[in-house]
Design a protein around this motif. Sequence first.
Motif, PDB file in Angstrom:
ATOM      1  N   TRP A  56       0.843  -1.206   0.000  1.00  0.00           N
ATOM      2  CA  TRP A  56       0.000   0.000   0.000  1.00  0.00           C
ATOM      3  C   TRP A  56       0.883   1.262   0.000  1.00  0.00           C
ATOM      4  N   ASP A  57       1.963   1.195   0.770  1.00  0.00           N
ATOM      5  CA  ASP A  57       2.918   2.319   0.831  1.00  0.00           C
ATOM      6  C   ASP A  57       3.467   2.661  -0.561  1.00  0.00           C
ATOM      7  N   PHE A  58       3.866   1.601  -1.293  1.00  0.00           N
ATOM      8  CA  PHE A  58       4.428   1.806  -2.649  1.00  0.00           C
ATOM      9  C   PHE A  58       3.429   2.566  -3.517  1.00  0.00           C
ATOM     10  N   VAL A  59       2.164   2.096  -3.491  1.00  0.00           N
ATOM     11  CA  VAL A  59       1.160   2.707  -4.375  1.00  0.00           C
ATOM     12  C   VAL A  59       0.841   4.132  -3.903  1.00  0.00           C
ATOM     13  N   ALA A  60       0.731   4.300  -2.588  1.00  0.00           N
ATOM     14  CA  ALA A  60       0.419   5.637  -2.051  1.00  0.00           C
ATOM     15  C   ALA A  60       1.505   6.634  -2.423  1.00  0.00           C
ATOM     16  N   ALA A  61       2.747   6.160  -2.491  1.00  0.00           N
ATOM     17  CA  ALA A  61       3.873   7.062  -2.768  1.00  0.00           C
ATOM     18  C   ALA A  61       3.930   7.503  -4.235  1.00  0.00           C
ATOM     19  N   GLU A  62       3.245   6.792  -5.114  1.00  0.00           N
ATOM     20  CA  GLU A  62       3.280   7.148  -6.547  1.00  0.00           C
ATOM     21  C   GLU A  62       2.465   8.407  -6.805  1.00  0.00           C
ATOM     22  N   LYS A  63       3.027   9.300  -7.581  1.00  0.00           N
ATOM     23  CA  LYS A  63       2.300  10.538  -7.923  1.00  0.00           C
ATOM     24  C   LYS A  63       1.614  10.320  -9.275  1.00  0.00           C
ATOM     25  N   SER A  64       0.308  10.232  -9.239  1.00  0.00           N
ATOM     26  CA  SER A  64      -0.423  10.029 -10.489  1.00  0.00           C
ATOM     27  C   SER A  64      -1.878  10.477 -10.286  1.00  0.00           C
ATOM     28  N   GLU A  65      -2.431  11.120 -11.282  1.00  0.00           N
ATOM     29  CA  GLU A  65      -3.838  11.540 -11.222  1.00  0.00           C
ATOM     30  C   GLU A  65      -4.746  10.317 -11.127  1.00  0.00           C
ATOM     31  N   ILE A  66      -4.334   9.262 -11.852  1.00  0.00           N
ATOM     32  CA  ILE A  66      -5.158   8.049 -11.887  1.00  0.00           C
ATOM     33  C   ILE A  66      -4.388   6.882 -11.284  1.00  0.00           C
ATOM     34  N   LYS A  67      -5.028   6.243 -10.336  1.00  0.00           N
ATOM     35  CA  LYS A  67      -4.488   4.994  -9.772  1.00  0.00           C
ATOM     36  C   LYS A  67      -5.657   4.020  -9.656  1.00  0.00           C
ATOM     37  N   PHE A  68      -5.318   2.757  -9.544  1.00  0.00           N
ATOM     38  CA  PHE A  68      -6.373   1.737  -9.471  1.00  0.00           C
ATOM     39  C   PHE A  68      -6.157   0.813  -8.262  1.00  0.00           C
ATOM     40  N   VAL A  69      -7.279   0.281  -7.781  1.00  0.00           N
ATOM     41  CA  VAL A  69      -7.219  -0.858  -6.850  1.00  0.00           C
ATOM     42  C   VAL A  69      -7.856  -2.030  -7.576  1.00  0.00           C
ATOM     43  N   VAL A  70      -7.174  -3.157  -7.590  1.00  0.00           N
ATOM     44  CA  VAL A  70      -7.723  -4.350  -8.229  1.00  0.00           C
ATOM     45  C   VAL A  70      -7.830  -5.460  -7.182  1.00  0.00           C
ATOM     46  N   THR A 115      -1.005   0.693  -9.545  1.00  0.00           N
ATOM     47  CA  THR A 115      -2.138  -0.198  -9.238  1.00  0.00           C
ATOM     48  C   THR A 115      -1.839  -1.064  -8.019  1.00  0.00           C
ATOM     49  N   LEU A 116      -2.804  -1.082  -7.127  1.00  0.00           N
ATOM     50  CA  LEU A 116      -2.699  -1.960  -5.966  1.00  0.00           C
ATOM     51  C   LEU A 116      -3.492  -3.224  -6.253  1.00  0.00           C
ATOM     52  N   VAL A 117      -2.816  -4.359  -6.237  1.00  0.00           N
ATOM     53  CA  VAL A 117      -3.540  -5.628  -6.421  1.00  0.00           C
ATOM     54  C   VAL A 117      -3.520  -6.385  -5.093  1.00  0.00           C
ATOM     55  N   ASN A 118      -4.694  -6.690  -4.595  1.00  0.00           N
ATOM     56  CA  ASN A 118      -4.788  -7.495  -3.376  1.00  0.00           C
ATOM     57  C   ASN A 118      -5.850  -8.571  -3.518  1.00  0.00           C
ATOM     58  N   ASN A 119      -5.650  -9.594  -2.745  1.00  0.00           N
ATOM     59  CA  ASN A 119      -6.567 -10.728  -2.721  1.00  0.00           C
ATOM     60  C   ASN A 119      -7.871 -10.355  -1.986  1.00  0.00           C
ATOM     61  N   VAL A 120      -8.923 -11.077  -2.309  1.00  0.00           N
ATOM     62  CA  VAL A 120     -10.244 -10.873  -1.685  1.00  0.00           C
ATOM     63  C   VAL A 120     -10.153 -10.936  -0.152  1.00  0.00           C
ATOM     64  N   GLU A 121      -9.481 -11.964   0.336  1.00  0.00           N
ATOM     65  CA  GLU A 121      -9.415 -12.135   1.798  1.00  0.00           C
ATOM     66  C   GLU A 121      -8.604 -11.014   2.436  1.00  0.00           C
ATOM     67  N   THR A 122      -7.494 -10.631   1.804  1.00  0.00           N
ATOM     68  CA  THR A 122      -6.654  -9.555   2.358  1.00  0.00           C
ATOM     69  C   THR A 122      -7.503  -8.302   2.573  1.00  0.00           C
ATOM     70  N   LEU A 123      -8.267  -7.937   1.555  1.00  0.00           N
ATOM     71  CA  LEU A 123      -9.055  -6.700   1.639  1.00  0.00           C
ATOM     72  C   LEU A 123     -10.192  -6.840   2.652  1.00  0.00           C
ATOM     73  N   SER A 124     -10.754  -8.026   2.755  1.00  0.00           N
ATOM     74  CA  SER A 124     -11.834  -8.243   3.724  1.00  0.00           C
ATOM     75  C   SER A 124     -11.303  -8.123   5.149  1.00  0.00           C
ATOM     76  N   VAL A 125     -10.130  -8.680   5.372  1.00  0.00           N
ATOM     77  CA  VAL A 125      -9.519  -8.603   6.708  1.00  0.00           C
ATOM     78  C   VAL A 125      -9.280  -7.136   7.070  1.00  0.00           C
ATOM     79  N   ILE A 126      -8.825  -6.370   6.110  1.00  0.00           N
ATOM     80  CA  ILE A 126      -8.519  -4.968   6.389  1.00  0.00           C
ATOM     81  C   ILE A 126      -9.797  -4.193   6.731  1.00  0.00           C
ATOM     82  N   ALA A 127     -10.887  -4.487   6.000  1.00  0.00           N
ATOM     83  CA  ALA A 127     -12.162  -3.838   6.318  1.00  0.00           C
ATOM     84  C   ALA A 127     -12.542  -4.148   7.769  1.00  0.00           C
ATOM     85  N   GLU A 128     -12.268  -5.364   8.182  1.00  0.00           N
ATOM     86  CA  GLU A 128     -12.636  -5.790   9.533  1.00  0.00           C
ATOM     87  C   GLU A 128     -11.778  -5.103  10.589  1.00  0.00           C
TER      88      GLU A 128
END
Length: 404
Positions: A56-70, A196-209
């Motif tokens: 997440w740090d890597f993606v946050a550090a990128e300067k770009s008008e457009i970024k994606f989460v996948v 682009t940040l690519v994360n697994n379904v479970e990873t993102l669900s855990v973070i929401a929790e």
Amino acid sequence: MEKIFLKTDFGKTIDNYEFLGLNKALRMKPSEVLEKVKENCIRGRGGAGFPAGIKWDFVAAEKSEIKFVVCNGDEGEPGTFKDRFLLENLPFKVIEGIIIAGYAVDARYGYIYIRGEYEKAIKSIRESIHKMTERKLLGKSILGSSFGFELKLIRGAGAYVCGDETSLLNSIEGKRGLSRIKPPLPAKEGLYEKPTLVNNVETLSVIAEILKYDQNIYLSLGTPKSRGTKLLSISGDVKNPGVYEIEFGKMSIMQIINDLAGGVKGSGLGFVMPGGIATNIISDEQLDTPYTYEDLEQTGSSLGSGGMIVVSKDRDYLSIVKNISDFFMNETCGTCFPCREGNRNINKMIDKMISDGKVGSQDIEIIREIKQAIGLAARCGFGQASVNSILSILEKYFEKKVYV
Ligand SMILES: Cc1cc2nc3c(=O)[nH]c(=O)nc-3n(C[C@H](O)[C@H](O)[C@H](O)COP(=O)(O)O)c2cc1C
Ligand code: SF4
């Protein structure tokens, strides 16, 4: 099954799911959300176990008008179906995690890529996106904040290699699902060449929790190197196959099989593939291994995708080897010569072993060499892992033995 963590909101609808993690995240600064992910030491649940906070740090550090989460919901690994469980039963939590990730890394566009055969999961996510958009939980000004996020669902077309993050990005772009050479990493140049940040379904669900709680409660669960809990899918020769959630380090492989999955069917346990068919087997003498990343690595295997396959003594091991080899031979994308031809040659060798009724004295040595060659040349993790379980079964049960 004890409801420890991820299953807490099981079956909730848009009317009673509270989106507490998202509510909290949007009242924090993006950098604070990121910090929380790092403090809780969450490792990616898609297979490699890479720390989510660092990515997440890597993606946050990128300067770009457009970024994606996948969000990677391809889940093509045989025996793995824990993401399907989340997509079907906790769709709001999955989407909540994607939005939180977007907020933290400053991405306003997201994709969720789901395996094509997962009809029910696709329906569940499609309907949830629709409902959340109606309730202004997706789109502009989420929950009245200045943050907006758009999410699109992509249905995969059934190639295992599309689970690899770079193949998946190509597939979303409408190209053939072939993996890309890294670097650049997706964090720098991912979807449509944007960070682009690519994360697994479970990873993102855990973070929401975890975002729901003031304390870093994940830190109090598990072991220092394997924090929190893990969803695992157990299948094969067990009485109660299914998806279970366990706290890392609290159960051994044997306890998982006996206490959760109801024990082995047939005349006893043969071996276990602890993390899907791309992981080395662990045999009877290693069954006391606690279920953690570090302990499974000590056995020479790995937690992999969290899909544990149990094989009873009654099975014909060589036909299992053939089945696994068929899968890898058919699913290689073919870009790297050693992966394409190596897996084909291994398959031919196994056919011969079956027709001869024996494993030739040099066969295993040749397969070891093929594995090494694939490992040196493979562009993606498919090649590296494709021979693991095949070779480990042959080494353990057939080396220097005649098969009749
Ligand atoms: C052949 C292959 C298949 C993969 N399949 C999946 C998959 O189905 N789901 C997944 O999340 N990761 C899969 N991965 C791993 C992804 O490339 C990537 O590491 C992961 O989605 C990152 O998410 P995480 O950091 O949250 O684990 C696969 C990798 C390879 C090489
Ligand atoms: S290692 Fe295999 S699956 Fe991966 S890119 Fe090369 S040929 Fe394709």
